[in-house]
Design an enzyme around this catalytic site. Structure first.
Site, short mmCIF file in Angstrom:
data_model
loop_
_atom_site.label_atom_id
_atom_site.label_comp_id
_atom_site.label_asym_id
_atom_site.label_seq_id
_atom_site.Cartn_x
_atom_site.Cartn_y
_atom_site.Cartn_z
N TYR A 49 -6.21 -10.23 6.02
CA TYR A 49 -7.15 -9.26 6.59
C TYR A 49 -8.13 -9.94 7.55
O TYR A 49 -8.30 -11.16 7.53
CB TYR A 49 -7.95 -8.59 5.48
CG TYR A 49 -7.15 -7.86 4.44
CD1 TYR A 49 -6.06 -7.06 4.79
CD2 TYR A 49 -7.49 -7.94 3.09
CE1 TYR A 49 -5.33 -6.39 3.82
CE2 TYR A 49 -6.77 -7.27 2.12
CZ TYR A 49 -5.69 -6.49 2.49
OH TYR A 49 -4.97 -5.82 1.53
N ARG A 98 -14.81 -6.19 1.03
CA ARG A 98 -15.14 -4.75 0.94
C ARG A 98 -14.19 -4.01 0.01
O ARG A 98 -14.58 -3.02 -0.61
CB ARG A 98 -15.12 -4.12 2.33
CG ARG A 98 -16.26 -4.59 3.24
CD ARG A 98 -16.44 -3.68 4.43
NE ARG A 98 -15.28 -3.66 5.32
CZ ARG A 98 -15.10 -4.53 6.32
NH1 ARG A 98 -15.99 -5.49 6.54
NH2 ARG A 98 -14.03 -4.43 7.09
N GLY A 108 -6.59 -9.73 17.66
CA GLY A 108 -5.87 -10.71 18.46
C GLY A 108 -4.41 -10.76 18.08
O GLY A 108 -3.98 -10.19 17.08
N HIS A 109 -3.64 -11.47 18.91
CA HIS A 109 -2.23 -11.71 18.64
C HIS A 109 -1.88 -13.13 19.03
O HIS A 109 -2.66 -13.83 19.71
CB HIS A 109 -1.36 -10.71 19.40
CG HIS A 109 -1.30 -9.36 18.76
ND1 HIS A 109 -0.70 -9.13 17.54
CD2 HIS A 109 -1.79 -8.15 19.17
CE1 HIS A 109 -0.80 -7.86 17.22
NE2 HIS A 109 -1.47 -7.24 18.18
N ASP A 134 1.87 -17.72 15.46
CA ASP A 134 1.96 -17.05 14.16
C ASP A 134 2.60 -17.92 13.09
O ASP A 134 2.05 -18.05 11.98
CB ASP A 134 2.78 -15.76 14.30
CG ASP A 134 1.96 -14.61 14.86
OD1 ASP A 134 0.74 -14.76 15.00
OD2 ASP A 134 2.55 -13.56 15.16
N LYS A 190 -7.88 1.22 -1.99
CA LYS A 190 -9.02 2.08 -1.69
C LYS A 190 -9.23 3.16 -2.75
O LYS A 190 -10.22 3.89 -2.70
CB LYS A 190 -8.82 2.73 -0.31
CG LYS A 190 -8.80 1.72 0.84
CD LYS A 190 -8.65 2.42 2.18
CE LYS A 190 -8.66 1.40 3.32
NZ LYS A 190 -8.51 2.04 4.64
N ARG A 236 0.84 -1.20 0.00
CA ARG A 236 0.00 0.00 0.00
C ARG A 236 0.87 1.24 0.00
O ARG A 236 1.96 1.23 0.58
CB ARG A 236 -0.92 0.00 1.22
CG ARG A 236 -0.20 0.02 2.54
CD ARG A 236 -1.18 -0.03 3.70
NE ARG A 236 -1.83 -1.32 3.77
CZ ARG A 236 -1.54 -2.25 4.68
NH1 ARG A 236 -0.61 -2.01 5.59
NH2 ARG A 236 -2.16 -3.40 4.68
#
Length: 383
Positions: free
Chosen positions: A94, A101, A135-136, A166, A72, A45
């Site tokens: 995401y 979206r 969360g993590h 992770d 976006k 991005r």
């Protein structure tokens, strides 16, 4: 330690992957695919990464290429869908519903490319009561019971960095799922599909053996009470006289005999099978290790089957003779880093390029993927 450059691509050469930029397990999964030879194009991005380190040091972006697309902005989703049309795999991390979206959800992507493997990396998964919550790693492994196993009795659970959730429960399961789905998509009757990789699912799955032992009564559901969780005096780490540590793991009786002899436990040591005297045995082992520095103990146990190793730091590990001989760590662009793993006899892998800088490869990707409209004007250009 080996120095790498333009080297062999690996078994996934020819596979095209689109990665929607994120942090943590998604980028690591994409790095693993890139290490294995896939052409991974990371869609960054405008404004750069949110990881908090300079992009030039973000090793999870090695072996990739980067383009800038503002999802976006008008036409942003279309540019990603153009990439998707030419890709084999897409990876995004995401929260559920965000990709939809933005116009790059599974329905839109699979409509453009019915054989696409759409990999989704989340902590909680795409559904369930917690799916929309932040969360993590620590929360995911806490809820699955995994964290409860790690640490000494009477002490708080030990946080294992973010490796168990992770990367082990997340990234590796995503890669397994993506490769399995890719194999299916390439069969005569195959089709693309969505891979829902949730860290809670993977972290729970990692403990499958433990759940079996729990059901059989050979694992206690409390921390610091089992053979492999630190309660056993011959499976743990011990401080040396210089404040460093040795890791001890001679579980099998014949290995333990060699360990006990080299450590000098003597006849006064409690029997290893006398569980009631384990704390006494632990104290004796600890006293022995505290008598000498780590380097001396390393020499004592070198070349033996006593299953003892020095606990090395991140900076020390690359210099260990065994890891050096195997080139387990390599140097590329002045950065020491773990080499790609695993290894392949016919299609070897390598670190071919350093971390992809945001947007630096837009023109090259546009040419290679036959997307002349990919380079744009304004803040999405690479300059």
């Amino acid at each position: 330690m080996a120095t790498t450059g333009q080297g062999p691509r690996g078994p996934l050469a020819g596979v095209r992957v689109v990665e929607l930029a994120g942090i943590g397990p998604g980028p690591f999964a994409a790095m693993l695919l890139a290490d294995l030879g896939a052409d991974v194009v990371r869609v960054d991005r405008p404004g750069g990464s949110v990881i908090g380190i300079e992009p030039a040091f973000d090793l999870t972006n090695r072996n990739k290429r980067s383009v800038l697309v503002d999802l976006k902005a008008e036409g942003g989703a279309g540019r990603v869908l153009d990439l998707v049309e030419r890709a084999d795999v897409l990876i995004e991390g995401y929260r559920p519903g965000v990709a939809e979206r933005l116009g790059v959800g599974p329905d839109a992507c699979l409509e453009r490319n019915p054989r696409l493997v759409y990999g989704r990396m989340t902590g909680w998964g795409q559904d369930g009561p917690l799916a929309d919550r932040a969360g993590h790693d620590i929360g995911y492994i806490a809820l699955t019971g995994t964290l409860s196993m790690i640490g000494r009795s009477g002490e708080p659970p030990t946080v294992p960095a973010n490796l168990v959730g992770d990367y082990a429960g997340g990234s590796l399961y995503l890669v397994v799922g993506v490769l399995a789905a890719l194999q299916h998509a390439r069969t005569p009757d195959g089709a693309g599909q969505v891979v829902d990789a949730a860290i809670v699912d993977g972290a729970a799955h990692l403990a499958t053996m433990i759940h079996g032992m729990l059901a059989a009564g050979s694992w206690q559901d409390r921390r610091g009470s089992n053979l492999l969780d630190g309660s056993c005096p011959f499976y743990g780490s011990y401080e040396t006289s210089d404040g460093l540590y040795m890791a001890v793991g001679p579980l099998e009786p014949r290995f333990y005999e060699e360990f006990a002899e080299l450590l000098g436990l003597g006849d006064e040591a409690p029997d290893r099978n006398d569980f009631g005297r384990w704390e006494e045995l632990r104290a004796l082992v600890a006293d022995r290790f505290r008598a000498r520095p780590r380097a001396e103990w390393t020499e004592v146990f070198e070349g033996t089957d006593a299953c003892v190793a020095p606990v090395l730091s991140l900076r020390e590990a690359p210099r260990h003779p065994h890891l050096s001989a195997r080139s387990t760590f390599v140097e590329h662009g002045g950065l020491t880093q773990p080499a790609p793993a695993p290894r392949f006899s016919a299609t070897p892998t390598s670190v071919r390029s350093g971390p992809a800088l945001p947007g630096a490869d837009t023109e090259a990707v546009a040419a290679d993927w036959d997307l002349p409209g990919l380079p744009t004007t304004g803040k999405e250009t690479t300059g």
